[in-house]
Design an enzyme around this catalytic site. Structure first.
Site, short mmCIF file in Angstrom:
data_model
loop_
_atom_site.label_atom_id
_atom_site.label_comp_id
_atom_site.label_asym_id
_atom_site.label_seq_id
_atom_site.Cartn_x
_atom_site.Cartn_y
_atom_site.Cartn_z
N ASP A 1 -18.67 59.17 31.54
CA ASP A 1 -18.54 58.72 30.15
C ASP A 1 -17.96 57.30 30.17
O ASP A 1 -16.85 57.09 30.66
CB ASP A 1 -17.60 59.69 29.40
CG ASP A 1 -18.00 59.90 27.96
OD1 ASP A 1 -18.26 58.89 27.28
OD2 ASP A 1 -18.04 61.06 27.53
N ASP B 1 -20.02 55.76 25.11
CA ASP B 1 -19.28 56.10 23.90
C ASP B 1 -19.44 55.02 22.82
O ASP B 1 -19.30 53.83 23.10
CB ASP B 1 -17.80 56.21 24.28
CG ASP B 1 -16.95 56.93 23.27
OD1 ASP B 1 -17.21 58.12 23.02
OD2 ASP B 1 -16.01 56.31 22.74
N GLU C 1 -24.31 56.83 22.75
CA GLU C 1 -23.93 57.58 21.55
C GLU C 1 -24.27 56.69 20.35
O GLU C 1 -23.57 55.71 20.09
CB GLU C 1 -22.43 57.90 21.57
CG GLU C 1 -22.02 58.79 20.41
CD GLU C 1 -20.50 58.87 20.20
OE1 GLU C 1 -20.06 59.81 19.53
OE2 GLU C 1 -19.77 57.98 20.67
N HIS D 1 -18.98 67.88 22.20
CA HIS D 1 -17.53 68.04 22.04
C HIS D 1 -17.03 67.51 20.69
O HIS D 1 -15.85 67.62 20.39
CB HIS D 1 -16.81 67.32 23.18
CG HIS D 1 -17.00 65.83 23.10
ND1 HIS D 1 -18.24 65.22 23.24
CD2 HIS D 1 -16.13 64.83 22.85
CE1 HIS D 1 -18.10 63.92 23.08
NE2 HIS D 1 -16.84 63.66 22.85
N ASP D 2 -17.92 66.92 19.90
CA ASP D 2 -17.53 66.38 18.60
C ASP D 2 -18.04 67.22 17.43
O ASP D 2 -17.84 66.85 16.28
CB ASP D 2 -18.08 64.95 18.44
CG ASP D 2 -17.39 63.96 19.36
OD1 ASP D 2 -16.20 64.15 19.65
OD2 ASP D 2 -18.06 62.99 19.78
C1 GLC Z 1 -16.88 59.18 20.46
C2 GLC Z 1 -16.49 60.41 21.24
C3 GLC Z 1 -15.34 61.07 20.54
C4 GLC Z 1 -14.19 60.10 20.52
C5 GLC Z 1 -14.60 58.75 19.92
C6 GLC Z 1 -13.61 57.70 20.28
O1 GLC Z 1 -17.33 59.49 19.18
O2 GLC Z 1 -17.58 61.24 21.41
O3 GLC Z 1 -14.96 62.27 21.14
O4 GLC Z 1 -13.12 60.63 19.79
O5 GLC Z 1 -15.83 58.29 20.41
O6 GLC Z 1 -13.68 57.42 21.66
#
Ligand code: GLC
Ligand code: CA
Length: 560
Positions: free
Chosen positions: A112, A208, A261, A334-335
């Site tokens: 990640d 991310d 993402e 995970h979100d």
């Molecule tokens: C992304 C991740 C999330 C995190 C955010 C800040 O959205 O998937 O889990 O809290 O970025 O890094």
């Protein structure tokens, strides 16, 4: 390579083939996957001990949520050293062993890449905050006055730094200061770090909030009534320049997988990131069907999508990436809360619904990501009080909404039980034993879902009809069915309120998928001549007068 005809029939384009289009990703949230040393926190040696399980499942790529040194304000998404392993997760030697053991089983590993922000405990920020003249000062974003931007984790996105009386930007928590990609020196640090991991043999990155790297240098206020508007944060003026530079300096030197993402990316912008002639990323994933979790949703969650709305989103993205781009398909991560609790009905058809959702996930056009535990049909966990949640997003929203008196505690708890990220983060359910076999210790960092007594990997491995074995078989079918990978996608019943039916076509072969998203039986026209069942979650299809009768949550895949 297949030739495709555009709508007007003139423009023949080929869909380029790549291993990363054929692969299936499995996301591991290391904190919750498997604990090897009884401290109640998942770790790298825990993952090593479960590689045989993952190989048996039949996935290709493991995406590890962040494993780097971190004070864990946002569970590793706040990194204090990009080239060190989080102490709780193990050592670099453990990581090297994990990588070698995974590769030995034919599993690739992607990490990640969290480079929109670091932790405030990163050495760069500890230096930067000392003085305006510090050599690291411009690795971060400083202003004399804040604008009206809000943090995704509540409150202003600007924090006063006492040493210099300037504010720094943090789109996420205060302990996650945003990095300044305008700084060439910062960019070089990131590229060097990426070479470090790729040089070790890592197979790529999940990136991310990648559309946030470039910010509008004018830092305009949100227009009235549009607080937290993503359009301001994503797709900044230099984003494609930065990604092309990253590609040129780093990614192009490796045969690696990159998945961004795509927070804030609209479908029509997708191919700017993933078009095959763009030299940026392999694929992104969008948020159009994600569970909305902005602060206000903790007072009153947004209504869930209807099936036609969901299908429209998928069709829109499929058309937008077309033949020249590619996307990553997901329902869980995970979100988001557990997909089965979103779309699986009341729970009385849990196993059928989990298999039906697996069917959609693994037969769309795009590289699928399976989120850990979804291959068992894991569900949301009832959180009985606010203290049981761990996530900073929940805790901060609670302070703003409940402690200020604007939302009642009972309503907050109800909303959090629908939308909180913690649902996806409860420990993996390995067995019916204490703590679901996740740890041999006496406690776990987040509560274990009590349904592990009847919903766990051990039971499912030995049950040929389990959700796990359904995933395993469907992954094998996908692998040997090119239409399910490269085939075009066409929704056959876009307006149907309870059936998702589509056809995938490739080199003259067609594969039809019919999924019933409801708890009631339904008959639909079977638009296939002489259909041959390829796979499904119910033995014996029910066809009468050319109508296919689908029982609750039934899924069937047909060929000819
Ligand atoms: C992304 C991740 C999330 C995190 C955010 C800040 O959205 O998937 O889990 O809290 O970025 O890094
Ligand atoms: Ca541990």
């Amino acid at each position: 390579m297949a030739l495709k005809t555009s709508k007007d029939g003139t423009d023949l384009v080929a869909t380029p083939q790549h291993w990363w289009k054929e692969a299936v990703i499995y996301q591991i949230y290391p904190r919750s996957f498997k604990d090897s040393n009884a401290d109640g926190i998942g770790d790298l040696r825990g993952i090593i001990s479960k590689l045989d399980y993952l190989q048996l499942l039949g996935v290709d790529v493991l995406w590890l949520s962040p494993i780097f040194a971190s004070p864990n304000t946002d569970n590793g998404y706040d990194i204090s050293d990009y080239q060190a392993i989080m102490t709780e997760f193990g050592s670099m030697a453990d990581f090297d062993e994990l990588l070698a053991e995974a590769h030995g089983r034919g599993l690739k590993v992607i990490l990640d890449l969290v480079v929109n922000h670091s932790s405030d405990e990163h050495r760069w920020f500890e230096e930067a905050r000392k003085s305006t003249q510090n050599p690291y000062r411009d690795y971060y974003i400083w202003r004399d006055e804040p604008n009206n931007w809000q943090s995704f984790f509540s409150g202003s996105a600007w924090e006063l730094s006492a040493e210099t009386e300037q504010y720094y930007l943090h789109l996420f928590a205060k302990k996650q200061p945003d990095l300044n990609w305008e700084s060439p020196a910062l960019r070089q640090e990131i590229y060097t770090m990426m070479h470090f991991w790729l040089g070790k043999g890592v197979d790529g990155f999940r990136m991310d909030v990648i559309p946030f790297l470039s910010k509008d240098p004018l830092f305009p206020d949100y227009p009235p009534g549009r607080f937290g508007d993503l359009i301001i944060h994503a797709n900044g003026p230099r984003i494609h320049e930065f990604l092309q530079e990253m590609n040129h300096q780093v990614l192009a030197h490796y045969d690696c997988l990159t998945v961004g993402e795509g927070f804030g990316v609209a479908a029509h912008q997708a191919n700017l990131y993933v078009g095959h002639n763009r030299q940026e990323l392999n694929m992104i994933y969008h948020f159009d069907h994600a569970v909305p979790r902005e602060e206000a949703c903790f007072g009153q969650p947004a209504p869930e999508f209807t099936l036609p709305e969901l299908k429209t989103i998928f069709a829109r993205w499929d058309a937008a990436v077309g033949h020249s781009g590619w996307q990553n398909i997901y329902f869980g991560n995970h979100d988001n809360p557990r997909v089965l609790s979103r779309f699986g009905g009341s729970g009385s058809h849990r196993v059928a619904a989990a298999k039906m959702l697996a069917t959609v996930l693994l037969t769309q056009r795009g590289t699928p990501s399976i989120y850990q535990g979804d291959e068992l049909g894991m569900t949301n966990c009832g959180f009985e009080n606010v203290g049981e949640f761990d996530d900073i997003q929940v805790k901060n929203a609670y302070k703003v909404l409940v402690m200020s008196g604007s939302v009642r505690e009972v309503d907050f708890l109800k909303a959090a039980n629908q939308i909180a990220r913690d649902h996806a983060r409860t420990p993996m359910q390995w067995s019916a034993l204490a703590h679901a076999g996740f740890t041999d210790g006496h406690q776990t960092w987040l509560k274990v879902n009590p349904n592990h007594a009847t919903l766990n990997a051990e039971d499912q491995l030995s049950d040929p009809d389990s959700v796990f074995n359904y995933y395993r078989q469907l992954l094998q079918i996908r692998r040997k069915t090119p239409a399910l990978i490269y085939g075009t996608y066409q929704d056959l019943l876009p307006q149907h309120p309870q059936v998702w039916a589509y056809v995938r076509q490739y080199e003259g072969r067609s594969v039809w998928v019919f999924c019933n998203f409801a708890e009631t039986e339904i008959a639909v026209d079977l638009l296939v001549d002489n259909p041959k069942v390829i796979f499904g979650n119910k033995a014996g299809t029910d066809v009468k007068n050319n109508k296919l009768i689908l029982s609750p949550f039934e899924a069937q895949i047909f060929g000819q």
